[in-house]
Design a protein around this motif. Structure first.
Motif, short mmCIF file in Angstrom:
data_model
loop_
_atom_site.label_atom_id
_atom_site.label_comp_id
_atom_site.label_asym_id
_atom_site.label_seq_id
_atom_site.Cartn_x
_atom_site.Cartn_y
_atom_site.Cartn_z
N ARG A 109 -30.19 -21.66 -2.09
CA ARG A 109 -31.46 -22.35 -1.78
C ARG A 109 -32.60 -21.40 -1.48
O ARG A 109 -32.42 -20.34 -0.87
CB ARG A 109 -31.22 -23.28 -0.59
CG ARG A 109 -32.45 -23.87 0.05
CD ARG A 109 -32.92 -23.02 1.22
NE ARG A 109 -33.77 -23.76 2.15
CZ ARG A 109 -34.21 -23.28 3.30
NH1 ARG A 109 -33.87 -22.08 3.68
NH2 ARG A 109 -34.98 -24.00 4.09
N ALA A 110 -33.81 -21.80 -1.91
CA ALA A 110 -35.04 -21.10 -1.56
C ALA A 110 -36.09 -22.13 -1.18
O ALA A 110 -36.17 -23.20 -1.80
CB ALA A 110 -35.54 -20.25 -2.72
N ASP A 111 -36.90 -21.84 -0.15
CA ASP A 111 -38.00 -22.72 0.24
C ASP A 111 -39.28 -22.26 -0.45
O ASP A 111 -39.46 -21.08 -0.75
CB ASP A 111 -38.17 -22.77 1.76
CG ASP A 111 -37.90 -21.43 2.44
OD1 ASP A 111 -37.84 -20.41 1.74
OD2 ASP A 111 -37.73 -21.42 3.67
N MET A 112 -40.22 -23.20 -0.69
CA MET A 112 -41.36 -22.92 -1.56
C MET A 112 -42.71 -22.94 -0.87
O MET A 112 -43.70 -22.47 -1.44
CB MET A 112 -41.43 -23.97 -2.68
CG MET A 112 -40.16 -24.17 -3.47
SD MET A 112 -40.44 -25.23 -4.92
CE MET A 112 -40.94 -26.78 -4.14
N ASP A 113 -42.81 -23.51 0.32
CA ASP A 113 -44.12 -23.81 0.89
C ASP A 113 -44.76 -22.62 1.60
O ASP A 113 -44.08 -21.73 2.11
CB ASP A 113 -44.03 -25.01 1.85
CG ASP A 113 -42.97 -24.82 2.92
OD1 ASP A 113 -41.93 -24.19 2.65
OD2 ASP A 113 -43.17 -25.31 4.05
N ALA A 114 -46.09 -22.66 1.64
CA ALA A 114 -46.90 -21.65 2.34
C ALA A 114 -47.36 -22.20 3.68
O ALA A 114 -46.94 -23.29 4.10
CB ALA A 114 -48.09 -21.25 1.47
N LEU A 115 -48.25 -21.47 4.34
CA LEU A 115 -48.73 -21.84 5.67
C LEU A 115 -50.26 -21.97 5.68
O LEU A 115 -50.95 -21.33 4.88
CB LEU A 115 -48.32 -20.77 6.68
CG LEU A 115 -46.84 -20.76 7.07
CD1 LEU A 115 -46.44 -19.40 7.60
CD2 LEU A 115 -46.54 -21.84 8.08
#
Length: 444
Positions: A109-115
């Motif tokens: 798994r990898a997460d995609m979102d920024a901040l």
């Protein structure tokens, strides 16, 4: 798309057989796979490709559930590699499949979102979106998973089962992992692996532990209401600022005087908002914060006591208080707890890939939170840290810093570890199934 379901209870039986057998040293075939994967990931063809992808994602950061362009880029790369996938899952998520399309299934798994952070690092590939930045390294996470996909696709005939690629949205407070699970795409998976880049850990080193590694957490928002008025005549007011101040001090006692000092907990008030003028007492004040612990039981106890303290302390100062835990927006994050048998597997793969000196398997637990924990509540899972230190001579910049920089030379390590953990897990799984079947045949 080649993705066939089989009975979940059958999967569970097989997994219990697997974990009942200790995972010792890897076989010769899986050892060779691990070694080759790092060599492949470091080749200019793969490395330059990953760097290009990472920089493109970094220039175009997207917040949780808004990762439409990131998702499109992922799908385009999977199409080029000839990897089938499902989309959309959890709004913007992408689930890819490499291998036989049949059991066993292992996920990476990898997460995609920024901040919502304004990048302050001046470089050629700085964020082009004002107020948004990949300040937690998720651009690198996506890139490394795509790198693993490229490597695994090249060795698809050697994969003894199916590797499930999980490109997940909204890790930063949006509970994207929970929505991926609700999509039903992982119901046949018997193990899942995830990583997080660490800017302070030396390049190419890894750290993890068996059992709890990251805390669970919750979020609270409290509105404390009184009666506003002029600062010169406080006797005619009911001061919510004074009440909120007492509330904050009392909340700290939940840790210092009610918690076992050998069982870590944290309560933090990080927002205090009220009033518009220096000489006017406001009608109400809002405070917000988080609470953290390493078990669901302790989290539930903290949640109960936080509400009691806020309401009661406000009442002492003649104020009213309402507390909202926003469970529907910021779901209750459970602790991240690594499976013991997968820990042995990780140690074997990582030592073989990197060498003993580069592998720390006794990392102290950390009070940060990861929504990878949602997967671990229903699937045996393992989470580890990957060193991507940029320059040890520069001042340290933490995750979520507008000055965060990562060393792109770390991308091959993440890609190779993802690929090696998944491929060698499937080999070991099949070997244990075959051994148990042979033992049962002998008994018959």
């Amino acid at each position: 798309m080649c993705y066939f379901k089989f009975k979940w209870f059958h999967s569970l039986i097989i997994f219990h057989v697997l974990i009942a057998t200790p995972i010792s040293s890897l076989t010769e075939s899986s050892t060779q796979l691990s070694t080759n994967f790092l060599d492949i990931a470091k080749k200019a063809e793969v490395f330059d490709w990953m760097v290009k992808i990472r920089r493109k994602i970094h220039e175009n950061p997207e917040l949780g559930y808004e990762e439409f362009e990131t998702s499109k880029l992922i799908r385009e790369e999977l199409d080029k590699l000839g990897i089938p996938y499902r989309h959309p899952v959890a709004v913007t998520g992408v689930i890819g499949f490499i291998g036989t399309g049949t059991s066993p299934f292992v996920a990476i798994r990898a997460d995609m979102d920024a901040l919502p952070i304004q990048e302050l690092v001046e470089w050629e590939h700085k964020s082009k979106i004002p107020g948004k930045m990949h300040a937690c390294g998720h651009d690198a996470h996506v890139t490394m998973l795509l790198g693993a996909a490229k490597i695994l696709k090249q060795h698809e005939k050697e994969i003894q089962g199916t590797v499930v690629l999980v490109f997940q949205p909204a890790e930063e407070g949006g509970g994207g992992a929970k929505r991926i699970l609700h999509g039903g795409v992982l119901e046949n998976v018997t193990a899942i692996f995830g990583l997080h880049m660490v800017p302070k850990l030396p390049l190419g080193e890894v750290a993890s532990r068996s059992g709890p590694i990251l805390a669970g957490s919750g979020f609270f928002e409290a509105v404390i209401s009184g009666k506003g008025g002029h600062a010169a005549i406080p006797q005619h007011t009911i001061d919510p600022i004074l009440a909120a101040s007492n509330v904050i001090l009392s909340l700290q006692h939940l840790v210092s005087r009610e918690a076992d000092p050998l069982d870590p907990k944290v309560v933090t008030v990080a927002k205090f908002q009220g009033g518009d003028a220096f000489n006017v007492i406001p009608d109400n004040v809002t405070i917000c914060g988080t609470f953290r612990a390493f078990s669901r039981k302790n989290l539930e106890q903290l949640k109960q006591r936080i509400e009691q303290v806020i309401v009661s302390q406000a009442a002492v100062q003649r104020c009213n208080a309402s507390v909202n835990f926003h469970d529907e927006v910021n779901p209750f994050y459970p602790p991240t707890v690594n499976n013991g048998d997968l820990h042995k597997h990780f140690q074997n793969v990582a030592v073989n890939l990197l060498g003993t000196s580069k592998v720390n398997v006794d990392m102290p637990p950390f009070m940060g939170t990861e929504d990878f924990s949602f997967y671990q509540e229903v699937i045996p899972g393992y989470f580890f840290m990957l060193g991507m230190e940029y320059d040890s001579s520069e001042p340290f910049q933490s995750l979520h810093s507008p000055y965060l920089k990562i060393n792109e030379d770390g991308l091959p390590y993440g890609a190779a570890l993802h690929a090696s953990l998944a491929a060698s897990y499937l080999i070991k799984y099949q070997q244990n199934v075959a051994r148990v079947a042979g033992e049962n045949h002998d008994e018959l």
